[in-house]
Write a protein that holds these residues in place. Structure first.
Motif, PDB file in Angstrom:
ATOM      1  N   GLU A 145       1.517   3.180 -13.704  1.00 35.27           N
ATOM      2  CA  GLU A 145       2.334   2.153 -13.055  1.00 35.27           C
ATOM      3  C   GLU A 145       1.654   1.610 -11.797  1.00 35.27           C
ATOM      4  O   GLU A 145       1.707   0.404 -11.507  1.00 35.27           O
ATOM      5  CB  GLU A 145       3.706   2.742 -12.677  1.00 35.27           C
ATOM      6  N   SER A 146       0.970   2.498 -11.075  1.00 42.47           N
ATOM      7  CA  SER A 146       0.284   2.049  -9.858  1.00 42.47           C
ATOM      8  C   SER A 146      -0.868   1.087 -10.183  1.00 42.47           C
ATOM      9  O   SER A 146      -1.113   0.116  -9.463  1.00 42.47           O
ATOM     10  CB  SER A 146      -0.240   3.255  -9.076  1.00 42.47           C
ATOM     11  N   MET A 147      -1.585   1.361 -11.301  1.00 41.83           N
ATOM     12  CA  MET A 147      -2.688   0.485 -11.723  1.00 41.83           C
ATOM     13  C   MET A 147      -2.165  -0.903 -12.111  1.00 41.83           C
ATOM     14  O   MET A 147      -2.758  -1.930 -11.766  1.00 41.83           O
ATOM     15  CB  MET A 147      -3.428   1.107 -12.903  1.00 41.83           C
ATOM     16  N   LYS A 148      -1.038  -0.921 -12.838  1.00 43.19           N
ATOM     17  CA  LYS A 148      -0.446  -2.213 -13.212  1.00 43.19           C
ATOM     18  C   LYS A 148       0.013  -2.979 -11.972  1.00 43.19           C
ATOM     19  O   LYS A 148      -0.122  -4.202 -11.888  1.00 43.19           O
ATOM     20  CB  LYS A 148       0.741  -1.991 -14.158  1.00 43.19           C
ATOM     21  N   TYR A 149       0.569  -2.229 -11.042  1.00 47.36           N
ATOM     22  CA  TYR A 149       1.048  -2.854  -9.795  1.00 47.36           C
ATOM     23  C   TYR A 149      -0.122  -3.469  -9.021  1.00 47.36           C
ATOM     24  O   TYR A 149      -0.046  -4.588  -8.521  1.00 47.36           O
ATOM     25  CB  TYR A 149       1.756  -1.799  -8.949  1.00 47.36           C
ATOM     26  N   LEU A 158       0.827  -1.203   0.000  1.00 47.54           N
ATOM     27  CA  LEU A 158       0.000   0.000   0.000  1.00 47.54           C
ATOM     28  C   LEU A 158       0.871   1.266   0.000  1.00 47.54           C
ATOM     29  O   LEU A 158       0.546   2.274  -0.650  1.00 47.54           O
ATOM     30  CB  LEU A 158      -0.938  -0.002   1.216  1.00 47.54           C
ATOM     31  N   SER A 159       1.969   1.221   0.748  1.00 49.69           N
ATOM     32  CA  SER A 159       2.895   2.364   0.779  1.00 49.69           C
ATOM     33  C   SER A 159       3.477   2.620  -0.597  1.00 49.69           C
ATOM     34  O   SER A 159       3.598   3.779  -1.039  1.00 49.69           O
ATOM     35  CB  SER A 159       4.021   2.106   1.786  1.00 49.69           C
ATOM     36  N   ALA A 160       3.837   1.537  -1.295  1.00 48.66           N
ATOM     37  CA  ALA A 160       4.410   1.679  -2.637  1.00 48.66           C
ATOM     38  C   ALA A 160       3.392   2.266  -3.595  1.00 48.66           C
ATOM     39  O   ALA A 160       3.730   3.158  -4.408  1.00 48.66           O
ATOM     40  CB  ALA A 160       4.884   0.311  -3.134  1.00 48.66           C
ATOM     41  N   VAL A 161       2.138   1.805  -3.518  1.00 45.31           N
ATOM     42  CA  VAL A 161       1.082   2.336  -4.395  1.00 45.31           C
ATOM     43  C   VAL A 161       0.844   3.816  -4.102  1.00 45.31           C
ATOM     44  O   VAL A 161       0.691   4.642  -5.025  1.00 45.31           O
ATOM     45  CB  VAL A 161      -0.232   1.532  -4.216  1.00 45.31           C
ATOM     46  N   TYR A 162       0.819   4.160  -2.817  1.00 43.53           N
ATOM     47  CA  TYR A 162       0.585   5.555  -2.412  1.00 43.53           C
ATOM     48  C   TYR A 162       1.681   6.472  -2.974  1.00 43.53           C
ATOM     49  O   TYR A 162       1.401   7.553  -3.504  1.00 43.53           O
ATOM     50  CB  TYR A 162       0.544   5.648  -0.891  1.00 43.53           C
ATOM     51  N   THR A 163       2.920   6.001  -2.865  1.00 43.92           N
ATOM     52  CA  THR A 163       4.053   6.796  -3.346  1.00 43.92           C
ATOM     53  C   THR A 163       3.963   7.010  -4.853  1.00 43.92           C
ATOM     54  O   THR A 163       4.201   8.119  -5.361  1.00 43.92           O
ATOM     55  CB  THR A 163       5.386   6.093  -3.000  1.00 43.92           C
ATOM     56  N   MET A 164       3.612   5.943  -5.619  1.00 39.22           N
ATOM     57  CA  MET A 164       3.502   6.052  -7.079  1.00 39.22           C
ATOM     58  C   MET A 164       2.400   7.023  -7.482  1.00 39.22           C
ATOM     59  O   MET A 164       2.548   7.808  -8.422  1.00 39.22           O
ATOM     60  CB  MET A 164       3.240   4.674  -7.692  1.00 39.22           C
ATOM     61  N   ILE A 165       1.286   7.008  -6.743  1.00 38.70           N
ATOM     62  CA  ILE A 165       0.184   7.913  -7.062  1.00 38.70           C
ATOM     63  C   ILE A 165       0.586   9.359  -6.773  1.00 38.70           C
ATOM     64  O   ILE A 165       0.319  10.271  -7.570  1.00 38.70           O
ATOM     65  CB  ILE A 165      -1.078   7.538  -6.263  1.00 38.70           C
ATOM     66  N   VAL A 166       1.236   9.576  -5.620  1.00 34.05           N
ATOM     67  CA  VAL A 166       1.677  10.928  -5.242  1.00 34.05           C
ATOM     68  C   VAL A 166       2.651  11.479  -6.272  1.00 34.05           C
ATOM     69  O   VAL A 166       2.611  12.681  -6.618  1.00 34.05           O
ATOM     70  CB  VAL A 166       2.317  10.914  -3.832  1.00 34.05           C
ATOM     71  N   GLN A 167       3.523  10.627  -6.795  1.00 33.71           N
ATOM     72  CA  GLN A 167       4.530  11.051  -7.765  1.00 33.71           C
ATOM     73  C   GLN A 167       3.971  11.152  -9.181  1.00 33.71           C
ATOM     74  O   GLN A 167       4.702  11.451 -10.124  1.00 33.71           O
ATOM     75  CB  GLN A 167       5.721  10.099  -7.736  1.00 33.71           C
ATOM     76  N   GLY A 168       2.674  10.880  -9.330  1.00 33.67           N
ATOM     77  CA  GLY A 168       2.024  11.016 -10.626  1.00 33.67           C
ATOM     78  C   GLY A 168       2.174   9.832 -11.558  1.00 33.67           C
ATOM     79  O   GLY A 168       1.919   9.943 -12.757  1.00 33.67           O
TER      80      GLY A 168
END
Length: 439
Positions: A275-279, A261-271
């Motif tokens: 990549e977050s959807m694929k993850y 969840l932390s990784a997804v949050y970081t990817m979304i914040v960074q725009g």
């Protein structure tokens, strides 16, 4: 011959027909639950037999083979029309009472003939005390024999297969021919005592052979049950192993959930939304392998379907299941064998398809009235029935494998159902129907 004596003999004849029909009535279950229909069929059979015996006694002194064949046909027709069971079992049920009454009549005639110093022909043709004694004594023994035989068969007959039933019927047929020939010799012989001893010896041999066949049958059934238990144990171990793997996967997913969840949050914040959807999609696929595919009221059904579908998922096989909630009237172990074998076969067949996108298994379990319907479909890359019409195992250890189809068919037969296999459009289908044992 007086009218009273004629009436007495006719009553005896109808009583004999009644007891012969009664044996089949008690030995074989009825086809219909209608009491009225069963009573009518019973009455028609024993009345027909009574008339046949009376007519044969009027036409000839000794009925012989012709009389026995007529009686056998009447009894077999009754068993065929009104009672359940295999053809072989019905033939056995029709033969046994005739063998018993023939044997009892021969021994009784010879015994009374020896005691009274009369010929058998005199006893049969004259309406005296000797004839009366033979009739009463023979029918009393017949009644006792029928009761004892029914009690004996109640504990042994379920053990026999078709081959064993055929062997018993042939032995009975040969025995009755031998006794009939000895009876013909005894009519004009003065050595009736020895002939009676020979007849009793034949009876003893029949009893010994019957118990030997029963003993062999019991041992074979025990061996078969042991093999089934081994198979059950194998599936139980397989389920435990799959359940353990699923539990470990769930623990790992839960442990990693925070980091994911932390990784997804970081990817979304960074725009990095793509990549977050694929993850997330990749993570969902991992979770789906460990999910429950079915949830019924039967824990064994849940365990088997979920564990087998989990295995299928790891092999890239798409699965779909439509299932009822309860399985009343079907033994849990039988459901275990049916689902384990059918799904194992479907997984094995699907694994042979090189293109994973074409791999699939569909399981549909439904119920209409008291009939369960189990349908398993899977993709195939070539015809299985053309290459292997008897569906014999292709695995190396034949003595350890190849039980699956046989077990399924035996279970279907146990529940008065059927097991069918057919193919269409590169799809293999196994259809099983089972009748609930609940009334």
């Amino acid at each position: 011959m007086s009218i009273i004596w004629i009436a007495f003999e006719v009553i005896i004849n109808f009583y004999e027909g009644f007891m012969e029909t009664y044996f089949i009535y008690k030995f074989l279950p009825p086809k219909t639950e209608s009491t009225k229909k069963n009573i009518i069929a019973f009455a028609l059979c024993f009345c027909t037999l009574g008339l046949l015996i009376t007519v044969m006694n009027y036409l000839t002194i000794f009925e012989g083979i012709l009389g026995i064949v007529c009686y056998l046909m009447a009894l077999f027709l009754y068993a065929l029309v009104n009672r359940k069971g295999s053809i072989i079992k019905k033939l056995f049920a029709a033969t046994v009472p005739l063998v018993m009454i023939s044997l009892i009549s021969i021994i009784t005639l010879n015994f009374v003939s020896s005691v009274n110093s009369m010929s058998i022909k005199e006893i049969v043709t004259e309406s005296g005390f000797a004839r009366f004694t033979v009739l009463i004594f023979a029918q009393a023994l017949f009644f006792i024999s029928v009761k004892l035989m029914l009690k004996l068969l109640a504990t042994t007959s379920e053990n026999f297969n078709a081959v064993e039933w055929i062997a018993i019927i042939l032995i009975l047929a040969i025995s009755i021919i031998m006794m009939f020939l000895l009876h013909l010799i005894a009519i004009d012989s003065t050595q009736r005592l020895y002939i009676n001893l020979l007849i009793l010896t034949i009876v003893a041999v029949n009893i010994i052979i019957f118990y030997m066949i029963d003993s062999i049958s019991v041992k074979n059934n025990q061996k078969k049950e042991l093999e089934l238990l081994k198979i059950q144990e194998q599936y139980s171990h397989q389920y435990i192993e799959n359940a353990s793997q699923q539990y470990d996967s769930i623990r790992k997913i839960r442990h990693d959930l925070k980091d994911q969840l932390s990784a997804v949050y970081t990817m979304i914040v960074q725009g990095h939304a793509d990549e977050s959807m694929k993850y997330i999609e990749k993570y969902v696929n991992v979770i789906s392998i460990s999910e429950s595919f079915v949830n019924t009221d039967n824990y064994i059904v849940n365990a088997i379907i979920n564990s087998k579908f989990a295995v299928a998922a790891t092999e890239g096989i798409r699965t779909n299941c439509s299932c009822i909630k309860s399985f009343d009237g079907i033994d849990d172990i039988d459901m275990l064998h049916i689902l384990s074998n059918t799904l194992d076969n479907a997984i094995t067949a699907s694994e042979k398809i090189t293109d994973e996108s074409e791999r699939f298994i569909n399981l549909d379990i439904s119920k209409t009235m008291d009939i369960y319907r189990i349908v398993v479909r899977n993709a195939i890359n070539e015809s299985v029935l053309k290459r292997n019409p008897s569906l014999k195992t292709t695995k190396l250890n034949v003595h350890k494998h190849g039980w699956g189809i046989k077990i399924i068919r035996e279970i279907a037969e146990k529940y008065q159902g059927r097991c069918e296999f057919y193919e269409s459009d590169k799809m293999f289908t196994c259809l099983i129907t089972l009748k609930s044992t609940l009334l």
